[in-house]
Design a protein around this motif. Structure first.
Motif, short mmCIF file in Angstrom:
data_model
loop_
_atom_site.label_atom_id
_atom_site.label_comp_id
_atom_site.label_asym_id
_atom_site.label_seq_id
_atom_site.Cartn_x
_atom_site.Cartn_y
_atom_site.Cartn_z
N HIS A 53 0.84 -1.20 0.00
CA HIS A 53 0.00 0.00 0.00
C HIS A 53 0.87 1.25 0.00
CE1 HIS A 53 -2.42 3.21 2.02
NE2 HIS A 53 -3.36 2.75 1.19
N GLY A 54 1.99 1.17 0.72
CA GLY A 54 2.93 2.29 0.75
C GLY A 54 3.54 2.59 -0.61
N PHE A 55 3.62 1.59 -1.46
CA PHE A 55 4.13 1.78 -2.82
C PHE A 55 3.05 2.33 -3.76
CE2 PHE A 55 7.57 -1.17 -1.59
CZ PHE A 55 8.66 -0.51 -2.14
N GLY A 56 1.83 2.42 -3.26
CA GLY A 56 0.75 2.93 -4.10
C GLY A 56 0.09 1.87 -4.94
N CYS A 57 0.17 0.62 -4.49
CA CYS A 57 -0.40 -0.49 -5.27
C CYS A 57 -1.89 -0.66 -4.98
CB CYS A 57 0.32 -1.79 -4.92
SG CYS A 57 2.08 -1.79 -5.31
N GLU A 58 -2.58 -1.24 -5.94
CA GLU A 58 -3.96 -1.65 -5.76
C GLU A 58 -3.93 -3.07 -5.22
OE1 GLU A 58 -8.00 -2.42 -8.41
OE2 GLU A 58 -6.44 -1.07 -9.17
N LEU A 59 -4.62 -3.31 -4.12
CA LEU A 59 -4.45 -4.57 -3.39
C LEU A 59 -5.64 -5.50 -3.56
CD1 LEU A 59 -2.97 -2.75 -0.35
CD2 LEU A 59 -1.72 -4.38 -1.75
N LEU A 60 -5.34 -6.73 -3.98
CA LEU A 60 -6.33 -7.79 -4.12
C LEU A 60 -5.99 -8.89 -3.13
CD1 LEU A 60 -6.33 -8.04 -8.02
CD2 LEU A 60 -7.63 -6.46 -6.59
N GLY A 61 -6.98 -9.45 -2.50
CA GLY A 61 -6.71 -10.47 -1.49
C GLY A 61 -7.53 -11.72 -1.66
N TYR A 62 -6.95 -12.83 -1.19
CA TYR A 62 -7.68 -14.09 -1.15
C TYR A 62 -7.36 -14.78 0.16
CZ TYR A 62 -8.93 -18.96 -1.82
OH TYR A 62 -9.47 -20.21 -1.64
N ASP A 63 -8.39 -15.16 0.89
CA ASP A 63 -8.22 -15.90 2.14
C ASP A 63 -9.56 -16.52 2.50
OD1 ASP A 63 -7.43 -16.84 4.73
OD2 ASP A 63 -5.93 -15.25 4.80
N ILE A 64 -9.51 -17.56 3.31
CA ILE A 64 -10.75 -18.19 3.79
C ILE A 64 -11.52 -17.20 4.66
CG2 ILE A 64 -11.70 -20.05 5.20
CD1 ILE A 64 -9.27 -21.73 4.39
N LEU A 65 -10.76 -16.46 5.49
CA LEU A 65 -11.37 -15.43 6.34
C LEU A 65 -10.90 -14.06 5.86
CD1 LEU A 65 -10.86 -17.07 9.86
CD2 LEU A 65 -12.97 -16.99 8.52
N GLU A 66 -11.82 -13.20 5.54
CA GLU A 66 -11.47 -11.86 5.08
C GLU A 66 -11.12 -10.97 6.28
OE1 GLU A 66 -14.42 -10.20 2.52
OE2 GLU A 66 -14.42 -11.92 1.15
N ASN A 67 -10.08 -10.18 6.10
CA ASN A 67 -9.64 -9.25 7.13
C ASN A 67 -10.24 -7.88 6.82
OD1 ASN A 67 -8.21 -7.43 8.79
ND2 ASN A 67 -6.39 -8.73 8.80
N LYS A 68 -11.30 -7.53 7.53
CA LYS A 68 -12.01 -6.28 7.25
C LYS A 68 -11.15 -5.05 7.51
CE LYS A 68 -16.58 -8.26 8.12
NZ LYS A 68 -17.81 -8.20 8.95
N GLU A 69 -10.19 -5.19 8.43
CA GLU A 69 -9.31 -4.06 8.73
C GLU A 69 -8.45 -3.70 7.52
OE1 GLU A 69 -5.88 -2.68 11.96
OE2 GLU A 69 -6.82 -4.65 12.12
#
Length: 336
Positions: A163-179
């Motif tokens: 995020h500090g590099f200015g990237c767009e972040l996509l995630g995959y996990d069984i449990l989503e981290n809302k934070e």
């Protein structure tokens, strides 16, 4: 407690001794735990092992016969330990559930930056006073889509850094981290969509039956041509043969790995005078767009201190006759 420390490396012994502060009688053994070396545990109530040690059912059965009651791992991963057998034989097992997530995530970023900006080749040229800039072109990380598979403690730190590099972040996990979604704009997607949309993919999941060869030819086919893959988790999460084919086809433009699925017989030892017969490793090592480090992501002062302190904490608890909060076998007991 009298404890035999298997796979003891010079770089970690001082950290373990400092954490122990002469509380437990420790013996450091360079040998890894195998069916053959298990006999060396005779006379020890506990052993400490690392990720390459073999704690399969037959080994655990031998340890039981030799009087071992406790196994404390100096690692997060415990796929090398058969917990069912340990639980059945009433051998308590504990791990280090977290040391320094920063050490792993920062190493993943180091691999990414080194590959992207071709720093090894650039440095090699300068050493020969060659300052030609041809074929050293990288790309800005800013605005790139970074897919993070596994958004636990390490994946969360990776998210923060990217995020500090200015990237767009996509995630995959069984449990989503809302934070992560709230603070960094993480967009959770299916693993198929993440592979299809990401410019960079970084792996931070444990190895289990669900994640073994998670990244295979089927997912590679979905990836953007030129994707960069970084793996600092476990080697067998990647189907290495499929990854090699992906590199050859150009779908994968670069690969950075600190782990390898057949690393057990190779990593943590000097094989510079040996004839290596692992064909997949030979192929990877020959590719200029592949960067391999020998499972060293955890190698920071902070991480080694945390590992040592947690290992001694586990022994302290067992000596006092209480459960450590890091026990793995108790989980199985509760399920039964």
């Amino acid at each position: 407690m009298k404890t035999l420390v298997y796979s003891a490396k010079d770089f970690e012994i001082s950290f373990i001794k400092k954490a122990n502060s002469k509380k437990h009688k420790l013996t450091f053994l360079e040998d890894s735990l195998t069916s053959e070396s298990a006999i060396k545990a005779i006379g020890y109530k506990a052993i400490s092992i690392f990720s390459k040690d073999d704690a399969s059912p037959i080994v655990i059965e031998k340890l039981k016969d030799f009087g071992v009651e406790f196994i404390t791992l100096r690692s997060v991963g415990h796929d090398n330990v058969n917990l069912n057998t340990a639980n059945t034989l009433e051998i308590k097992v504990a791990n280090v559930p977290a040391f320094s997530p920063y050490s792993i995530a920062e190493h993943a970023v180091s691999l990414l930056l080194t590959l992207n900006r071709k720093l090894i080749e650039a440095n090699k040229r300068v050493k020969s006073f060659n300052f030609d800039l041809n074929n050293l072109i990288g790309f800005d990380l800013n605005d790139k889509k970074v897919g993070i598979i596994g958004t636990g403690k390490i994946g969360s730190v990776m998210t923060k850094i990217m995020h500090g590099f200015g990237c767009e972040l996509l995630g995959y996990d069984i449990l989503e981290n809302k934070e992560l979604t709230k603070k960094y704009g993480m967009q959770y997607q299916s693993i198929e969509d993440l592979c299809e949309n990401s410019d960079i993919i970084s792996l931070h999941v444990p190895l289990n039956s669900e994640t073994h060869h998670l990244i295979d030819k089927n997912l590679i086919k979905l990836m953007k041509p030129g994707v960069v893959i970084i793996n600092t988790a476990r080697g067998a999460i990647l189907n290495t043969e499929d990854i090699i084919n992906g590199l050859r086809s150009g779908i994968i433009s670069a690969l950075g790995i600190d782990v390898y699925e057949n690393e057990k017989e190779i990593f943590f030892s000097n094989h510079s005078l040996d004839i290596i017969t692992d064909e997949m490793l030979i192929k990877l090592n020959a590719m200029p767009n592949v960067l391999i480090t020998g499972h060293q992501a955890f190698l920071t002062d902070e991480a080694l201190t945390n590992i040592a302190e947690t290992t001694i904490y586990n022994l302290d608890c067992w000596t006092e006759g209480i459960e450590t909060k890091n026990e793995l076998t108790k989980i199985i007991s509760k399920k039964k």
